[in-house]
Design a protein around this motif. Structure first.
Motif, mmCIF file in Angstrom:
data_model
loop_
_atom_site.group_PDB
_atom_site.id
_atom_site.type_symbol
_atom_site.label_atom_id
_atom_site.label_comp_id
_atom_site.label_asym_id
_atom_site.label_seq_id
_atom_site.Cartn_x
_atom_site.Cartn_y
_atom_site.Cartn_z
ATOM 1 N N ALA A 30 0.588 -1.154 -0.161
ATOM 2 C CA ALA A 30 -0.055 -0.024 -0.091
ATOM 3 C C ALA A 30 0.794 1.149 -0.179
ATOM 4 N N ARG A 31 0.316 2.090 0.338
ATOM 5 C CA ARG A 31 0.910 3.678 -0.021
ATOM 6 C C ARG A 31 2.061 3.753 -1.573
ATOM 7 N N PRO A 32 1.619 3.765 -2.475
ATOM 8 C CA PRO A 32 2.579 3.006 -3.951
ATOM 9 C C PRO A 32 3.351 4.774 -3.406
ATOM 10 N N VAL A 33 2.359 6.160 -3.679
ATOM 11 C CA VAL A 33 3.459 7.101 -3.366
ATOM 12 C C VAL A 33 4.416 7.112 -2.238
ATOM 13 N N ARG A 34 4.002 6.917 -0.879
ATOM 14 C CA ARG A 34 5.268 7.009 -0.240
ATOM 15 C C ARG A 34 6.595 6.142 -0.098
ATOM 16 N N GLN A 35 6.106 4.218 -1.098
ATOM 17 C CA GLN A 35 7.204 3.751 -2.082
ATOM 18 C C GLN A 35 8.048 4.604 -2.314
ATOM 19 N N LEU A 36 7.668 5.357 -3.929
ATOM 20 C CA LEU A 36 8.323 6.161 -4.346
ATOM 21 C C LEU A 36 9.211 7.310 -4.181
ATOM 22 N N LEU A 37 8.689 7.962 -3.021
ATOM 23 C CA LEU A 37 9.117 8.746 -2.114
ATOM 24 C C LEU A 37 9.971 8.420 -1.011
ATOM 25 N N SER A 159 17.791 -0.272 -4.385
ATOM 26 C CA SER A 159 16.382 1.060 -5.020
ATOM 27 C C SER A 159 15.665 0.839 -6.434
ATOM 28 N N THR A 160 16.367 -0.112 -7.177
ATOM 29 C CA THR A 160 15.781 -0.839 -8.612
ATOM 30 C C THR A 160 14.502 -1.548 -8.051
ATOM 31 N N THR A 161 14.978 -2.695 -6.935
ATOM 32 C CA THR A 161 14.309 -3.573 -6.892
ATOM 33 C C THR A 161 13.028 -3.307 -6.525
ATOM 34 N N PHE A 162 13.480 -2.369 -5.241
ATOM 35 C CA PHE A 162 12.367 -1.413 -4.153
ATOM 36 C C PHE A 162 11.756 -1.228 -5.164
ATOM 37 N N LEU A 163 11.196 0.236 -6.297
ATOM 38 C CA LEU A 163 11.073 0.064 -7.125
ATOM 39 C C LEU A 163 9.644 -0.357 -7.713
ATOM 40 N N VAL A 164 10.701 -1.445 -8.417
ATOM 41 C CA VAL A 164 9.661 -1.935 -9.217
ATOM 42 C C VAL A 164 8.637 -2.912 -8.688
ATOM 43 N N GLN A 179 13.971 5.897 -10.660
ATOM 44 C CA GLN A 179 15.149 5.618 -10.459
ATOM 45 C C GLN A 179 16.187 7.015 -11.245
ATOM 46 N N TYR A 180 16.164 6.738 -12.957
ATOM 47 C CA TYR A 180 17.013 8.117 -13.445
ATOM 48 C C TYR A 180 16.260 9.687 -13.589
ATOM 49 N N VAL A 181 15.397 10.096 -12.959
ATOM 50 C CA VAL A 181 14.466 11.223 -12.504
ATOM 51 C C VAL A 181 15.172 11.982 -10.984
ATOM 52 N N SER A 182 15.246 10.682 -10.198
ATOM 53 C CA SER A 182 15.881 11.063 -8.681
ATOM 54 C C SER A 182 17.724 10.819 -9.031
ATOM 55 N N THR A 183 18.273 10.026 -9.562
ATOM 56 C CA THR A 183 19.160 10.169 -10.494
ATOM 57 C C THR A 183 19.822 11.911 -10.638
ATOM 58 N N THR A 184 19.164 12.113 -11.510
ATOM 59 C CA THR A 184 19.550 13.607 -12.560
ATOM 60 C C THR A 184 19.433 14.795 -11.549
ATOM 61 N N ILE A 185 18.063 14.645 -10.228
ATOM 62 C CA ILE A 185 18.010 16.056 -9.899
ATOM 63 C C ILE A 185 18.926 15.431 -8.260
ATOM 64 N N GLY A 186 19.766 14.421 -8.119
ATOM 65 C CA GLY A 186 20.709 14.981 -7.731
ATOM 66 C C GLY A 186 22.617 15.407 -7.935
ATOM 67 N N GLN A 187 22.293 15.601 -9.193
ATOM 68 C CA GLN A 187 23.525 15.887 -9.872
ATOM 69 C C GLN A 187 23.008 17.608 -10.292
ATOM 70 N N LEU A 188 21.174 17.506 -10.372
ATOM 71 C CA LEU A 188 21.419 19.407 -10.572
ATOM 72 C C LEU A 188 21.280 19.862 -8.864
ATOM 73 N N VAL A 189 21.305 19.327 -7.921
ATOM 74 C CA VAL A 189 21.404 20.128 -6.906
ATOM 75 C C VAL A 189 22.964 19.896 -6.506
ATOM 76 N N ALA A 190 23.108 19.493 -6.795
ATOM 77 C CA ALA A 190 25.030 19.169 -6.427
ATOM 78 C C ALA A 190 25.806 20.127 -7.309
ATOM 79 N N SER A 191 25.534 20.065 -8.353
ATOM 80 C CA SER A 191 26.106 20.512 -9.435
ATOM 81 C C SER A 191 25.494 22.639 -9.172
ATOM 82 N N GLY A 192 24.131 22.446 -8.528
ATOM 83 C CA GLY A 192 23.620 23.893 -8.413
ATOM 84 C C GLY A 192 24.514 24.731 -6.866
ATOM 85 N N VAL A 193 24.279 23.570 -5.648
ATOM 86 C CA VAL A 193 25.071 24.075 -4.795
ATOM 87 C C VAL A 193 26.444 24.554 -4.742
#
Length: 458
Positions: A30-37, A159-164, A179-193
């Motif tokens: 249950a709670r797919p949004v929480r799982q995704l987050l 995380s791959t296994t958990f997500l799917v 998986q790649y949405v969050s990877t890219t966000i991490g990269q962008l935040v690191a670059s921005g900071v």
């Protein structure tokens, strides 16, 4: 995939004949949004910590590996730390943390990886300078980078296994894309900071202590990710059964039947090789387009450094937005059409795309975005395809080791192979190299059975 995993219940890791009778579709928690987050927030923090080191490497080198140091071990350790340690440890992390996920549960592995990354990030931030601690400084930094590589390798497996496994019917592609949405966000935040600090701190301040701030921030963010993941629901059926049973014979039987460290490789060698074939072209294309292309444009087309960095940032944002769309598309039409579009399209277009580069910012941005569209055919569905290849019993370790090994061999070496071709006077051979590997992976994609519309094996 589904056709590769047929066999007796004893090989599937089921706890009893009764359990075997209900093998087939896994019921998502249950709670797919929480799982995704839980998967996405933690993964973004992991990759923020990983990329922060890359963006601030020059400041770290000046403090930890000073030029002209009398001890000859210092430059050697510097080279080892920057270019090898992280990628070397990723297959080890994929194997070890994958085994934890298969034995103790996905949530247990996810909490271990994020705490490991947070601790290693803090260790980087607190690393003494060479002037203060001598040879101990680079040793501490190498240790921190070892732990980061271990964590990142394990993160993908878990995380791959958990997500799917958390996805509902017809949504595995969508969940996979994060998986790649969050990877890219991490990269962008690191670059921005890093960019904000460089823009607002004097060079001397940045060199003395400013570079440490993002790593301490990463450690704090890891605690946030840990809190989110602690509230997630377990997706491994065996782990759920053990928790419900408590200290009973059922739990003892579950512990006794937990998979061994190398069980995935031993019992599923074909599937392990399949992961390598699926990943090879995709990881090379990914690192070429997301990490090396700005440098390639500077070296071969005369694009200014500022323009190259801005184009890279904008194209990464575009790339992150594409992922869920491609994931949803794969849930409707299947994984194979997207994978083949990526593999054949990238092989056919990479040479003309790179040859079209000039010193224009607009041209570089258009070329990068065109490649990102094709690349999404791989990145948005790779987690789902990988998870659909193995049964639940060995899914995380089965994905983690061959995937991370392939990334280390092909993805991690992409910038160095490209630079090597340039130094040899044959820069034009690099896109040919990428095209050939994409064609090899396309041959694998062509032979894959379609699994988008079937149940995820328990």
């Amino acid at each position: 995939m589904g056709s590769f995993n047929e066999g007796p219940a004893s090989e599937g890791g089921l706890d009893s004949p009764a359990e075997g009778s209900r093998a087939g579709a896994m019921t998502p928690p249950a709670r797919p949004v929480r799982q995704l987050l839980a998967a996405s927030v933690g993964n973004a923090v992991e990759w923020y910590d990983w990329y922060t080191y890359t963006f601030l490497a020059t400041y770290i080198a000046a403090q930890i590996f000073p030029m002209g140091a009398a001890n000859s071990l210092v430059p050697l350790l510097s080279t080892f730390a920057v270019f090898a340690v992280g990628f070397f440890m990723r297959p080890v992390g994929g194997l070890l943390m994958g085994a934890v996920a298969d034995r103790r549960g996905r949530r247990a592995a996810l909490t271990v990886t994020i705490l490991l990354m947070g601790g290693s990030s803090l260790l980087v931030g607190l690393t003494p300078t060479y002037a203060a601690a001598g040879i101990l400084a680079p040793v501490v930094l190498v240790l921190a980078r070892l732990l980061q590589g271990l964590s990142v390798g394990g993160e993908f497996a878990a995380s791959t296994t958990f997500l799917v496994e958390s996805a509902g019917p017809g949504r595995r592609g969508l969940f996979s894309s994060f998986q790649y949405v969050s990877t890219t966000i991490g990269q962008l935040v690191a670059s921005g900071v890093a960019a904000v600090l460089v823009a607002n701190l004097a060079p001397a301040t940045m060199g003395s202590w400013g570079w440490r701030v993002p790593f301490v921030l990463g450690a704090l963010l890891s605690l946030v990710g840990f809190w989110v993941r602690r509230g997630a629901r377990e997706t491994l059926p065996q782990a759920l059964d053990s928790v419900r049973a408590g200290e009973t014979p059922v739990e003892k039987q579950a512990k006794a039947s937990r998979p061994g460290l190398f069980e995935a490789l031993r019992r599923h060698p074909r599937e392990s090789l399949l992961i390598c074939g699926i990943t090879a072209g995709g990881t090379l294309a990914y690192y070429t387009w997301t990490s090396y292309l700005p440098t390639y444009a500077e070296l071969n087309a005369g694009v200014g450094k500022a323009d190259a960095l801005l184009a890279g940032t904008l194209s990464l944002t575009f790339f992150a937005l594409l992922q869920p769309l491609a994931g949803i598309l794969s849930d409707r039409i299947g994984r194979k059409p997207l994978l083949l579009t990526f593999g054949i399209g990238f092989a056919a277009l990479i040479v003309p795309l790179l040859r079209s580069l000039d010193d224009s910012f607009v041209t570089l941005l258009l070329v990068q975005c065109a490649g990102m569209i094709l690349l999404s055919g791989f990145t948005a569905v790779s987690a789902a395809v990988n998870a659909e290849t193995f049964p639940a019993r060995v899914r995380a370790a089965g994905i983690g080791f061959p995937y991370s090994l392939t990334v280390a061999l092909f993805g991690g070496t992409a910038p160095y192979v490209g630079t090597l071709f340039k130094d040899m006077g044959h820069a034009g051979l690099f896109p040919v190299y990428v095209a050939v590997l994409c064609l090899v992976s396309s041959a694998v994609y062509f032979r894959l059975p379609e699994t988008a519309h079937g149940p995820l094996e328990r």
